[in-house]
Motif scaffolding. Structure first.
Motif, PDB file in Angstrom:
ATOM      1  N   LYS A  61       8.572  -6.422  -6.210  1.00  0.00           N
ATOM      2  CA  LYS A  61       8.264  -7.072  -4.919  1.00  0.00           C
ATOM      3  C   LYS A  61       7.714  -6.050  -3.927  1.00  0.00           C
ATOM      4  O   LYS A  61       6.740  -6.328  -3.212  1.00  0.00           O
ATOM      5  CB  LYS A  61       9.541  -7.700  -4.361  1.00  0.00           C
ATOM      6  CG  LYS A  61       9.407  -8.319  -2.976  1.00  0.00           C
ATOM      7  CD  LYS A  61       8.560  -9.576  -2.999  1.00  0.00           C
ATOM      8  CE  LYS A  61       8.628 -10.299  -1.658  1.00  0.00           C
ATOM      9  NZ  LYS A  61       7.731 -11.488  -1.630  1.00  0.00           N
ATOM     10  N   PHE A  62       8.318  -4.864  -3.889  1.00  0.00           N
ATOM     11  CA  PHE A  62       7.829  -3.797  -3.014  1.00  0.00           C
ATOM     12  C   PHE A  62       6.368  -3.483  -3.327  1.00  0.00           C
ATOM     13  O   PHE A  62       5.535  -3.371  -2.426  1.00  0.00           O
ATOM     14  CB  PHE A  62       8.684  -2.539  -3.193  1.00  0.00           C
ATOM     15  CG  PHE A  62       8.103  -1.303  -2.567  1.00  0.00           C
ATOM     16  CD1 PHE A  62       8.168  -1.107  -1.191  1.00  0.00           C
ATOM     17  CD2 PHE A  62       7.485  -0.330  -3.356  1.00  0.00           C
ATOM     18  CE1 PHE A  62       7.614   0.039  -0.606  1.00  0.00           C
ATOM     19  CE2 PHE A  62       6.935   0.809  -2.785  1.00  0.00           C
ATOM     20  CZ  PHE A  62       7.002   0.995  -1.406  1.00  0.00           C
ATOM     21  N   GLY A  63       6.051  -3.349  -4.610  1.00  0.00           N
ATOM     22  CA  GLY A  63       4.680  -3.053  -5.014  1.00  0.00           C
ATOM     23  C   GLY A  63       3.708  -4.145  -4.618  1.00  0.00           C
ATOM     24  O   GLY A  63       2.598  -3.873  -4.141  1.00  0.00           O
ATOM     25  N   GLU A  64       4.128  -5.404  -4.796  1.00  0.00           N
ATOM     26  CA  GLU A  64       3.264  -6.531  -4.432  1.00  0.00           C
ATOM     27  C   GLU A  64       2.991  -6.555  -2.929  1.00  0.00           C
ATOM     28  O   GLU A  64       1.854  -6.767  -2.495  1.00  0.00           O
ATOM     29  CB  GLU A  64       3.928  -7.838  -4.865  1.00  0.00           C
ATOM     30  CG  GLU A  64       3.997  -8.028  -6.371  1.00  0.00           C
ATOM     31  CD  GLU A  64       4.844  -9.221  -6.774  1.00  0.00           C
ATOM     32  OE1 GLU A  64       4.825  -9.581  -7.971  1.00  0.00           O
ATOM     33  OE2 GLU A  64       5.551  -9.789  -5.912  1.00  0.00           O
ATOM     34  N   GLU A  93       7.110  -1.284   5.938  1.00  0.00           N
ATOM     35  CA  GLU A  93       7.134  -2.740   6.045  1.00  0.00           C
ATOM     36  C   GLU A  93       7.365  -3.374   4.674  1.00  0.00           C
ATOM     37  O   GLU A  93       8.149  -4.327   4.538  1.00  0.00           O
ATOM     38  CB  GLU A  93       5.829  -3.249   6.653  1.00  0.00           C
ATOM     39  CG  GLU A  93       5.719  -4.764   6.737  1.00  0.00           C
ATOM     40  CD  GLU A  93       6.739  -5.411   7.662  1.00  0.00           C
ATOM     41  OE1 GLU A  93       6.960  -6.634   7.529  1.00  0.00           O
ATOM     42  OE2 GLU A  93       7.325  -4.696   8.516  1.00  0.00           O
ATOM     43  N   ALA A  94       6.713  -2.865   3.647  1.00  0.00           N
ATOM     44  CA  ALA A  94       6.917  -3.382   2.287  1.00  0.00           C
ATOM     45  C   ALA A  94       8.355  -3.157   1.839  1.00  0.00           C
ATOM     46  O   ALA A  94       8.963  -4.017   1.187  1.00  0.00           O
ATOM     47  CB  ALA A  94       5.941  -2.702   1.322  1.00  0.00           C
ATOM     48  N   ALA A  95       8.913  -2.005   2.197  1.00  0.00           N
ATOM     49  CA  ALA A  95      10.301  -1.694   1.841  1.00  0.00           C
ATOM     50  C   ALA A  95      11.263  -2.653   2.542  1.00  0.00           C
ATOM     51  O   ALA A  95      12.240  -3.118   1.949  1.00  0.00           O
ATOM     52  CB  ALA A  95      10.622  -0.250   2.211  1.00  0.00           C
ATOM     53  N   LYS A  96      10.983  -2.957   3.801  1.00  0.00           N
ATOM     54  CA  LYS A  96      11.813  -3.896   4.558  1.00  0.00           C
ATOM     55  C   LYS A  96      11.812  -5.270   3.889  1.00  0.00           C
ATOM     56  O   LYS A  96      12.858  -5.922   3.757  1.00  0.00           O
ATOM     57  CB  LYS A  96      11.277  -3.991   5.990  1.00  0.00           C
ATOM     58  CG  LYS A  96      12.023  -4.969   6.888  1.00  0.00           C
ATOM     59  CD  LYS A  96      11.379  -4.996   8.271  1.00  0.00           C
ATOM     60  CE  LYS A  96      12.047  -6.040   9.168  1.00  0.00           C
ATOM     61  NZ  LYS A  96      11.402  -6.099  10.498  1.00  0.00           N
TER      62      LYS A  96
END
Length: 325
Positions: A49-52, A260-263
């Protein structure tokens, strides 16, 4: 309404450039994220999900290649690789105490009364101090944290208080802290490899074991244990981390996108984690296990001295404060 935050402005600038070109740019950064879990594990799904999210936020300029099952290397090898610049990211927890002593706070028995209490610590001042020390001494940067299922005691008799342990032969990992805590609680802890636990329960060499619900289920302990005693004696979290070498090469815009992706990945993982814990209770109950509520305060009070005797001086005062909370 347009987001006028710093991140919003940075992201908007990047998206505007894309609109004018009319096409997405090819990836110019590829991050390699290795971890120990399998493809069905929530941590793996959160990493994907983080990568996406990061790919979408950067319009394809940053891609994340996720390597489950230790296929990029074992946990300690990956951390070493991140320090040297041969790996970019991993998922890791209290192993970081090999460099940063405060990382031991990620998994201290009875330090966290509930998931909410753990969240308060992980996202508050103590969590900030842990992350700062990890960045400084381990040279990896925590960017999100994932909850781990609490460890519970299984047995063939109900255990509601420390008095009920009464010499219970209990398998524990070969960790001095765990051994001493269970001795203080009145059990007879026996360090043993996990691979030997089922057979030892089956033949009566030991009476009980302790692990998160996911492992209780996957190891089929329901076949040799009747009760899940909700001791929840170790609550812990684990970090999604990025190499400081990799981080230092990113632009401010890309750093903002990573955070933001990590959040978003952290929020995704929490929702999945809570659903999974509920499902595990239902599945183990259907398989014949009975869940037993315990006197958590009594367990914590009796374990306290053994915990404090085993933690490093660098974190002892903080642990005392957590027990007093």
């Amino acid at each position: 309404m347009l987001n006028t935050s710093k991140f919003g402005k940075i992201l908007l600038a990047g998206l505007t450039a894309t609109v004018f070109t009319g096409q997405a740019m090819a990836a110019d950064i590829t991050l390699k994220l290795g971890h120990l879990a399998n493809e069905q594990n929530i941590w793996h799904k959160a990493a994907v999900k983080f990568g996406e999210e990061l790919k979408a936020l950067t319009n394809g300029r940053i891609e994340v290649e996720v390597y489950p099952n230790e296929s990029l290397g074992k946990e300690m090898d990956l951390i070493n690789g991140m320090q040297l610049g041969t790996a970019d990211m991993t998922i890791t927890g209290e192993s970081l105490q090999n460099w940063a002593p405060m990382a031991a706070l990620l998994a201290v028995p009875y330090a966290y009364k509930s998931l909410a209490h753990m969240d308060e610590v992980a996202s508050g001042d103590i969590g900030d101090k842990i992350k700062a020390e990890i960045i400084e001494k381990a040279r990896v940067r925590p960017i999100a944290y994932f909850a781990r299922g609490p460890r519970n005691l299984t047995s063939n008799r109900p255990i509601e208080s420390p008095d009920d342990l009464n010499g219970l032969k209990l398998r524990v990992p070969n960790v001095p802290l765990f051994v001493d805590v269970w001795k203080a609680l009145g059990a007879s802890p026996t360090p043993m490899a996990f691979s030997e636990v089922f057979t030892s329960l089956q033949n009566g060499t030991i009476d009980a074991q302790e692990n998160p619900l996911a492992l209780i289920k996957s190891a089929n302990f329901n076949e040799v244990q009747k009760y899940v005693n909700k001791t929840e004696h170790v609550r812990s979290w684990i970090y999604l981390v990025i190499s400081e070498l990799t981080w230092s090469k990113l632009s401010d815009a890309d750093k903002a996108a990573v955070m933001e992706a990590a959040k978003r990945a952290q929020a995704f993982e929490r929702e999945a984690f809570l659903k999974d814990e509920q499902a595990l209770v239902a599945e183990l109950s259907e398989k014949g296990m009975t869940f037993v509520d315990v006197d958590g305060a009594a367990f914590a009070a009796q374990a306290k001295d053994a915990v404090l005797a085993n933690v490093k001086p660098e974190i002892k005062t903080i642990v005392e404060g957590l027990f007093a909370n």
